[in-house]
Design a protein around this motif. Structure first.
Motif, short mmCIF file in Angstrom:
data_model
loop_
_atom_site.label_atom_id
_atom_site.label_comp_id
_atom_site.label_asym_id
_atom_site.label_seq_id
_atom_site.Cartn_x
_atom_site.Cartn_y
_atom_site.Cartn_z
N ARG A 109 0.83 -1.21 0.00
CA ARG A 109 0.00 0.00 0.00
C ARG A 109 0.86 1.25 0.00
O ARG A 109 1.93 1.31 0.59
N LYS A 110 0.33 2.27 -0.64
CA LYS A 110 0.98 3.56 -0.68
C LYS A 110 0.20 4.51 0.23
O LYS A 110 -0.94 4.24 0.57
N PRO A 111 0.78 5.66 0.58
CA PRO A 111 0.04 6.61 1.41
C PRO A 111 -1.24 7.10 0.74
O PRO A 111 -2.20 7.47 1.40
N ASP A 112 -1.29 7.09 -0.59
CA ASP A 112 -2.50 7.54 -1.29
C ASP A 112 -3.66 6.57 -1.10
O ASP A 112 -4.81 6.95 -1.32
N ASP A 113 -3.40 5.35 -0.71
CA ASP A 113 -4.46 4.36 -0.53
C ASP A 113 -5.33 4.68 0.68
O ASP A 113 -6.41 4.12 0.82
N LEU A 114 -4.90 5.55 1.54
CA LEU A 114 -5.69 5.89 2.72
C LEU A 114 -6.89 6.76 2.37
O LEU A 114 -7.82 6.90 3.18
N ASP A 115 -6.89 7.36 1.19
CA ASP A 115 -8.01 8.21 0.79
C ASP A 115 -9.33 7.43 0.80
O ASP A 115 -10.39 8.00 1.07
N ILE A 116 -9.29 6.16 0.50
CA ILE A 116 -10.51 5.33 0.50
C ILE A 116 -11.12 5.31 1.90
O ILE A 116 -12.32 5.49 2.08
N TYR A 117 -10.26 5.15 2.90
CA TYR A 117 -10.76 5.07 4.27
C TYR A 117 -11.26 6.43 4.77
O TYR A 117 -12.26 6.52 5.49
N PHE A 118 -10.57 7.50 4.37
CA PHE A 118 -11.02 8.83 4.79
C PHE A 118 -12.36 9.18 4.16
O PHE A 118 -13.24 9.75 4.80
N ASP A 119 -12.55 8.82 2.92
CA ASP A 119 -13.84 9.08 2.25
C ASP A 119 -14.96 8.30 2.92
O ASP A 119 -16.07 8.81 3.09
N ALA A 120 -14.70 7.06 3.30
CA ALA A 120 -15.72 6.24 3.97
C ALA A 120 -16.07 6.84 5.32
O ALA A 120 -17.24 6.87 5.72
N ALA A 121 -15.08 7.37 6.05
CA ALA A 121 -15.35 7.97 7.36
C ALA A 121 -16.15 9.26 7.22
O ALA A 121 -17.02 9.56 8.05
N ARG A 122 -15.89 10.04 6.17
CA ARG A 122 -16.63 11.30 5.97
C ARG A 122 -18.08 11.04 5.59
O ARG A 122 -18.98 11.79 5.97
N SER A 123 -18.32 10.02 4.85
CA SER A 123 -19.70 9.76 4.40
C SER A 123 -20.56 9.18 5.52
O SER A 123 -21.77 9.34 5.51
N ALA A 124 -19.97 8.53 6.51
CA ALA A 124 -20.75 7.92 7.58
C ALA A 124 -20.51 8.62 8.91
O ALA A 124 -20.36 8.00 9.95
N ALA A 125 -20.46 9.96 8.91
CA ALA A 125 -20.22 10.71 10.14
C ALA A 125 -21.46 10.63 11.04
O ALA A 125 -22.58 10.89 10.59
N PRO A 126 -21.29 10.26 12.30
CA PRO A 126 -22.45 10.18 13.19
C PRO A 126 -22.90 11.59 13.59
O PRO A 126 -22.09 12.51 13.72
N ALA A 127 -24.18 11.75 13.77
CA ALA A 127 -24.74 13.04 14.16
C ALA A 127 -24.58 13.22 15.67
O ALA A 127 -24.71 12.27 16.44
N LEU A 128 -24.28 14.47 16.08
CA LEU A 128 -24.14 14.77 17.51
C LEU A 128 -25.52 14.91 18.13
O LEU A 128 -26.47 15.37 17.50
N SER A 129 -25.59 14.57 19.38
CA SER A 129 -26.86 14.72 20.09
C SER A 129 -27.09 16.21 20.39
O SER A 129 -26.13 16.98 20.51
#
Length: 130
Positions: free
Chosen positions: A6-26
């Motif tokens: 893996r290269k450092p650019d491969d982490l973009d997949i994980y960052f995109d997944a985390a941004r799309s599934a951000a939990p809402a604050l109470s």
């Protein structure tokens, strides 16, 4: 693909997944954060209390100009020592002055120091004789 390939650019997949599934604050957490932010802003909004330095008199200004009490104490010590040494010079200083020729050991030799004509003034004006 293994972990070593893996290269450092491969982490973009994980960052995109985390941004799309951000939990809402109470709402309670949002209220606490807003209250803390407003409290911090109030501290910055308050103008600092302007304190004026006390006015100094003439003696205080002179003291500050000379460098404060330590400098004045040094000047006073040097002045007193100078007057003391000048009024009652140690024998060692008199002997040095005699050896150098600044002072003679007899009063007759020092007569040239007496002003016999106090009314006479030496003029250095070069235009007098021309």
């Amino acid at each position: 693909m293994t972990d070593h390939d893996r290269k450092p650019d491969d982490l973009d997949i994980y960052f995109d997944a985390a941004r799309s599934a951000a939990p809402a604050l109470s709402p309670a957490a949002l209220d606490r954060m807003t209250a803390q932010a407003l409290a911090v802003q109030k501290e910055f909004a308050a103008p600092p209390v302007a304190r004026r330095a006390p006015r100094r008199g003439l003696l205080g200004q002179l003291l500050a100009t000379l460098g404060g009490w330590p400098a004045v104490a040094g000047l006073a010590t040097a002045g007193v020592a100078g007057i003391w040494i000048g009024a009652t010079p140690p024998a060692m200083l008199i002997n040095i002055a005699v050896d150098v020729g600044a002072v003679s050991d007899t009063a007759e030799d020092d007569l040239y120091l007496v002003d016999t004509q106090p009314a006479y003034v030496l003029s250095l004006d070069l235009t007098e004789g021309s």
